[in-house]
Motif scaffolding. Structure first.
Motif, PDB file in Angstrom:
ATOM      1  N   GLU A 153     -40.717  10.527  19.477  1.00  0.00           N
ATOM      2  CA  GLU A 153     -39.322  10.929  19.287  1.00  0.00           C
ATOM      3  C   GLU A 153     -38.957  10.836  17.804  1.00  0.00           C
ATOM      4  O   GLU A 153     -39.147   9.794  17.167  1.00  0.00           O
ATOM      5  CB  GLU A 153     -38.411  10.013  20.117  1.00  0.00           C
ATOM      6  CG  GLU A 153     -36.983  10.488  20.166  1.00  0.00           C
ATOM      7  CD  GLU A 153     -36.119   9.615  21.068  1.00  0.00           C
ATOM      8  OE1 GLU A 153     -34.938   9.454  20.728  1.00  0.00           O
ATOM      9  OE2 GLU A 153     -36.635   9.110  22.073  1.00  0.00           O
ATOM     10  N   PRO A 154     -38.404  11.923  17.215  1.00  0.00           N
ATOM     11  CA  PRO A 154     -38.071  11.932  15.790  1.00  0.00           C
ATOM     12  C   PRO A 154     -37.059  10.860  15.383  1.00  0.00           C
ATOM     13  O   PRO A 154     -37.133  10.320  14.286  1.00  0.00           O
ATOM     14  CB  PRO A 154     -37.498  13.335  15.549  1.00  0.00           C
ATOM     15  CG  PRO A 154     -37.985  14.156  16.680  1.00  0.00           C
ATOM     16  CD  PRO A 154     -38.176  13.221  17.837  1.00  0.00           C
ATOM     17  N   MET A 155     -36.108  10.544  16.283  1.00  0.00           N
ATOM     18  CA  MET A 155     -35.106   9.533  15.944  1.00  0.00           C
ATOM     19  C   MET A 155     -35.759   8.169  15.724  1.00  0.00           C
ATOM     20  O   MET A 155     -35.354   7.409  14.851  1.00  0.00           O
ATOM     21  CB  MET A 155     -34.043   9.433  17.025  1.00  0.00           C
ATOM     22  CG  MET A 155     -32.930   8.464  16.673  1.00  0.00           C
ATOM     23  SD  MET A 155     -31.658   8.514  17.922  1.00  0.00           S
ATOM     24  CE  MET A 155     -30.667   7.150  17.414  1.00  0.00           C
ATOM     25  N   LEU A 190     -40.405  -0.504  17.949  1.00  0.00           N
ATOM     26  CA  LEU A 190     -40.130   0.923  17.730  1.00  0.00           C
ATOM     27  C   LEU A 190     -41.420   1.708  17.538  1.00  0.00           C
ATOM     28  O   LEU A 190     -41.554   2.836  18.017  1.00  0.00           O
ATOM     29  CB  LEU A 190     -39.223   1.108  16.506  1.00  0.00           C
ATOM     30  CG  LEU A 190     -37.754   0.760  16.692  1.00  0.00           C
ATOM     31  CD1 LEU A 190     -37.015   0.903  15.362  1.00  0.00           C
ATOM     32  CD2 LEU A 190     -37.104   1.628  17.751  1.00  0.00           C
ATOM     33  N   HIS A 191     -42.374   1.113  16.833  1.00  0.00           N
ATOM     34  CA  HIS A 191     -43.651   1.793  16.591  1.00  0.00           C
ATOM     35  C   HIS A 191     -44.387   2.030  17.909  1.00  0.00           C
ATOM     36  O   HIS A 191     -44.935   3.107  18.133  1.00  0.00           O
ATOM     37  CB  HIS A 191     -44.511   0.973  15.622  1.00  0.00           C
ATOM     38  CG  HIS A 191     -45.763   1.685  15.228  1.00  0.00           C
ATOM     39  ND1 HIS A 191     -46.955   1.444  15.850  1.00  0.00           N
ATOM     40  CD2 HIS A 191     -45.998   2.646  14.296  1.00  0.00           C
ATOM     41  CE1 HIS A 191     -47.888   2.222  15.315  1.00  0.00           C
ATOM     42  NE2 HIS A 191     -47.323   2.955  14.361  1.00  0.00           N
ATOM     43  N   ALA A 192     -44.384   1.032  18.778  1.00  0.00           N
ATOM     44  CA  ALA A 192     -45.029   1.196  20.084  1.00  0.00           C
ATOM     45  C   ALA A 192     -44.341   2.299  20.878  1.00  0.00           C
ATOM     46  O   ALA A 192     -45.013   3.135  21.514  1.00  0.00           O
ATOM     47  CB  ALA A 192     -44.997  -0.121  20.850  1.00  0.00           C
ATOM     48  N   ASN A 193     -43.008   2.340  20.847  1.00  0.00           N
ATOM     49  CA  ASN A 193     -42.252   3.407  21.516  1.00  0.00           C
ATOM     50  C   ASN A 193     -42.579   4.769  20.929  1.00  0.00           C
ATOM     51  O   ASN A 193     -42.767   5.743  21.652  1.00  0.00           O
ATOM     52  CB  ASN A 193     -40.748   3.170  21.375  1.00  0.00           C
ATOM     53  CG  ASN A 193     -40.147   2.472  22.555  1.00  0.00           C
ATOM     54  OD1 ASN A 193     -40.799   2.281  23.563  1.00  0.00           O
ATOM     55  ND2 ASN A 193     -38.892   2.099  22.422  1.00  0.00           N
ATOM     56  N   TRP A 194     -42.618   4.826  19.605  1.00  0.00           N
ATOM     57  CA  TRP A 194     -42.869   6.104  18.926  1.00  0.00           C
ATOM     58  C   TRP A 194     -44.256   6.639  19.258  1.00  0.00           C
ATOM     59  O   TRP A 194     -44.432   7.845  19.428  1.00  0.00           O
ATOM     60  CB  TRP A 194     -42.707   5.940  17.418  1.00  0.00           C
ATOM     61  CG  TRP A 194     -42.949   7.216  16.682  1.00  0.00           C
ATOM     62  CD1 TRP A 194     -42.093   8.265  16.546  1.00  0.00           C
ATOM     63  CD2 TRP A 194     -44.148   7.590  16.013  1.00  0.00           C
ATOM     64  NE1 TRP A 194     -42.677   9.272  15.829  1.00  0.00           N
ATOM     65  CE2 TRP A 194     -43.950   8.878  15.485  1.00  0.00           C
ATOM     66  CE3 TRP A 194     -45.371   6.970  15.806  1.00  0.00           C
ATOM     67  CZ2 TRP A 194     -44.934   9.552  14.778  1.00  0.00           C
ATOM     68  CZ3 TRP A 194     -46.344   7.635  15.095  1.00  0.00           C
ATOM     69  CH2 TRP A 194     -46.121   8.915  14.591  1.00  0.00           C
ATOM     70  N   GLN A 195     -45.237   5.738  19.383  1.00  0.00           N
ATOM     71  CA  GLN A 195     -46.598   6.195  19.693  1.00  0.00           C
ATOM     72  C   GLN A 195     -46.674   6.862  21.067  1.00  0.00           C
ATOM     73  O   GLN A 195     -47.490   7.753  21.265  1.00  0.00           O
ATOM     74  CB  GLN A 195     -47.581   5.027  19.624  1.00  0.00           C
ATOM     75  CG  GLN A 195     -47.915   4.641  18.198  1.00  0.00           C
ATOM     76  CD  GLN A 195     -48.953   3.535  18.134  1.00  0.00           C
ATOM     77  OE1 GLN A 195     -48.926   2.598  18.914  1.00  0.00           O
ATOM     78  NE2 GLN A 195     -49.870   3.660  17.180  1.00  0.00           N
TER      79      GLN A 195
END
Length: 135
Positions: A48-50, A39-44
């Motif tokens: 995305e706030p979700m 999730l952290h890699a995706n968020w970087q």
């Protein structure tokens, strides 16, 4: 009030149970750690706030698992201490220490229940999101 003597084997009965619980807790921790990394890699990349909300929820669950593990390890340590005290004939100290061990195990299990409920709620939110997108 005088308690009956506690046999040396009684605290020893908890050793396998505590060890299996610790293994289960560690597996949960490692599973969540892998999800957080993904999730952290995706968020970087997406910001995305979700994803950030999911990471924060997972952070709380990881904290609970750390507390579960701590209570479980302390329970095992008190179990070993209880067995040692009983071995040296210190019945009262062994009984008290075993009681503390049981309380720590109960604490660990209660925290596990809280974490399981959080996990179920998180999955339910995820599934609701899928259901909303289908409509």
């Amino acid at each position: 009030m005088t308690l009956p003597d506690l046999p040396l084997s009684t605290p020893s009965l908890l050793f396998p149970a505590i060890s299996l619980l610790m293994l289960a807790y560690t597996n949960r921790f490692l599973g969540l750690a892998a999800v957080v990394r993904g999730l952290h890699a995706n968020w970087q990349t997406t910001q995305e706030p979700m994803l950030l909300a999911q990471i924060q929820s997972l952070r709380k669950r990881i904290q609970i698992i750390k507390h579960m593990q701590t209570a479980g390890v302390l329970s095992l340590m008190f179990c070993v201490a209880s067995t040692t005290l009983l071995f040296f004939g210190r019945q009262t100290d062994g009984q008290i220490t075993f009681g503390v061990s049981l309380i720590l195990m109960l604490t660990s299990l209660a925290l596990s229940l809280v974490e399981i409920q959080m996990s179920g709620a998180a999955l339910d939110l995820q599934l609701r999101d899928v259901k909303c997108r289908e409509k």
